[in-house]
Design a protein around this motif. Sequence first.
Motif, PDB file in Angstrom:
ATOM      1  N   LEU A 159      10.263 -12.329  -3.947  1.00 34.91           N
ATOM      2  CA  LEU A 159      10.546 -13.360  -4.935  1.00 34.91           C
ATOM      3  C   LEU A 159       9.670 -13.218  -6.173  1.00 34.91           C
ATOM      4  N   GLN A 160       8.527 -12.546  -6.017  1.00 39.52           N
ATOM      5  CA  GLN A 160       7.651 -12.273  -7.155  1.00 39.52           C
ATOM      6  C   GLN A 160       8.097 -11.032  -7.924  1.00 39.52           C
ATOM      7  N   GLY A 161       9.141 -10.361  -7.454  1.00 35.58           N
ATOM      8  CA  GLY A 161       9.638  -9.174  -8.126  1.00 35.58           C
ATOM      9  C   GLY A 161       9.040  -7.874  -7.641  1.00 35.58           C
ATOM     10  N   GLU A 162       8.277  -7.926  -6.531  1.00 30.57           N
ATOM     11  CA  GLU A 162       7.651  -6.721  -5.995  1.00 30.57           C
ATOM     12  C   GLU A 162       8.571  -6.108  -4.944  1.00 30.57           C
ATOM     13  N   VAL A 163       9.577  -5.372  -5.401  1.00 32.59           N
ATOM     14  CA  VAL A 163      10.587  -4.789  -4.520  1.00 32.59           C
ATOM     15  C   VAL A 163      10.136  -3.396  -4.091  1.00 32.59           C
ATOM     16  N   VAL A 164      10.307  -3.094  -2.804  1.00 41.08           N
ATOM     17  CA  VAL A 164       9.927  -1.786  -2.272  1.00 41.08           C
ATOM     18  C   VAL A 164      11.176  -1.035  -1.850  1.00 41.08           C
ATOM     19  N   ASP A 165      11.080   0.287  -1.785  1.00 41.65           N
ATOM     20  CA  ASP A 165      12.227   1.098  -1.378  1.00 41.65           C
ATOM     21  C   ASP A 165      12.547   0.936   0.100  1.00 41.65           C
ATOM     22  N   ASP A 166      11.504   0.797   0.919  1.00 40.06           N
ATOM     23  CA  ASP A 166      11.678   0.738   2.372  1.00 40.06           C
ATOM     24  C   ASP A 166      10.787  -0.369   2.939  1.00 40.06           C
ATOM     25  N   PRO A 167      11.336  -1.574   3.167  1.00 41.32           N
ATOM     26  CA  PRO A 167      10.517  -2.669   3.684  1.00 41.32           C
ATOM     27  C   PRO A 167       9.858  -2.357   5.026  1.00 41.32           C
ATOM     28  N   ILE A 168      10.509  -1.560   5.872  1.00 40.11           N
ATOM     29  CA  ILE A 168       9.929  -1.244   7.177  1.00 40.11           C
ATOM     30  C   ILE A 168       8.685  -0.377   6.998  1.00 40.11           C
ATOM     31  N   ALA A 169       8.775   0.613   6.132  1.00 37.07           N
ATOM     32  CA  ALA A 169       7.605   1.444   5.850  1.00 37.07           C
ATOM     33  C   ALA A 169       6.503   0.622   5.208  1.00 37.07           C
ATOM     34  N   ALA A 170       6.880  -0.288   4.304  1.00 41.98           N
ATOM     35  CA  ALA A 170       5.879  -1.132   3.647  1.00 41.98           C
ATOM     36  C   ALA A 170       5.150  -2.009   4.652  1.00 41.98           C
ATOM     37  N   ALA A 171       5.858  -2.431   5.696  1.00 36.21           N
ATOM     38  CA  ALA A 171       5.230  -3.282   6.717  1.00 36.21           C
ATOM     39  C   ALA A 171       4.162  -2.533   7.503  1.00 36.21           C
ATOM     40  N   ASN A 172       4.184  -1.204   7.455  1.00 41.86           N
ATOM     41  CA  ASN A 172       3.181  -0.396   8.151  1.00 41.86           C
ATOM     42  C   ASN A 172       2.114   0.151   7.209  1.00 41.86           C
ATOM     43  N   SER A 173       2.088  -0.339   5.978  1.00 42.31           N
ATOM     44  CA  SER A 173       1.085   0.111   5.019  1.00 42.31           C
ATOM     45  C   SER A 173      -0.291  -0.437   5.405  1.00 42.31           C
ATOM     46  N   PRO A 174      -1.376   0.204   4.954  1.00 41.11           N
ATOM     47  CA  PRO A 174      -2.716  -0.293   5.279  1.00 41.11           C
ATOM     48  C   PRO A 174      -2.922  -1.747   4.872  1.00 41.11           C
ATOM     49  N   GLU A 175      -2.400  -2.140   3.704  1.00 40.79           N
ATOM     50  CA  GLU A 175      -2.582  -3.520   3.249  1.00 40.79           C
ATOM     51  C   GLU A 175      -1.903  -4.510   4.184  1.00 40.79           C
ATOM     52  N   VAL A 176      -0.669  -4.223   4.558  1.00 38.24           N
ATOM     53  CA  VAL A 176       0.057  -5.160   5.418  1.00 38.24           C
ATOM     54  C   VAL A 176      -0.531  -5.153   6.822  1.00 38.24           C
ATOM     55  N   ARG A 177      -1.028  -4.034   7.284  1.00 37.62           N
ATOM     56  CA  ARG A 177      -1.704  -4.003   8.586  1.00 37.62           C
ATOM     57  C   ARG A 177      -2.956  -4.872   8.553  1.00 37.62           C
TER      58      ARG A 177
END
Length: 206
Positions: free
Chosen positions: A148-166
């Motif tokens: 909703l803030q406009g921060e769209v990623v190509d692959d949400p599943i991969a983004a969920a495994n990023s160091p920040e989200v971990r």
Amino acid sequence: MIDIAQHLAAIHRAVGTGPAEGGGEEVSVVLRRGYAAPIADVWDALTDPDRVKRWFYPLSGDLRAGGTFQLHGNAGGEIRTCEPPRLLTVTFGGPTSVVEVHLSPAADDATELRLTHTVPIEMARSEAGALFVGPGWDGALLGLALFLQGEVVDDPIAAANSPEVREFSRGSIDAWVAVVEASGTAPADEIVAGRAMAEAQFTPAQ
């Protein structure tokens, strides 16, 4: 960069037990979070398959009351209630696992989202069962906020495994453990087991 502390603090978490519809007892996991977006936009981001896949999982189905849905790579179920733009109730992975999403308008054209996930006490065992689903819903609310803030990623599943989200997930698990401990209803061994399960699921070793 994700402001991890801010996003963790933005979510209000609760867990409780109460009578289940049809008898017995159920455990309820409740999350609340505000979004700086109009209610119609938040509803659309939650229900439009073209938008959902950009922050969560690919979504398909007959998206109406009485229809069914499938989050590909996650759960599916039946749509019990669909009242745009305020209320969506679905079964989630099984007929006794029920998720309700309620939206309400807030000041300055913002929206408050309340998500309630209930399961029978036999499934959750105790309020420590919140650790099975709470961190996952925290991650979903984070993904929605970033989208909703406009921060769209190509692959949400991969983004969920990023160091920040971990790192966010580790903080989320700590927050849910604190909520369960404060409830005073879950045995210590079940909390320990719930934390271990949550860590294995949401912050697995790489």
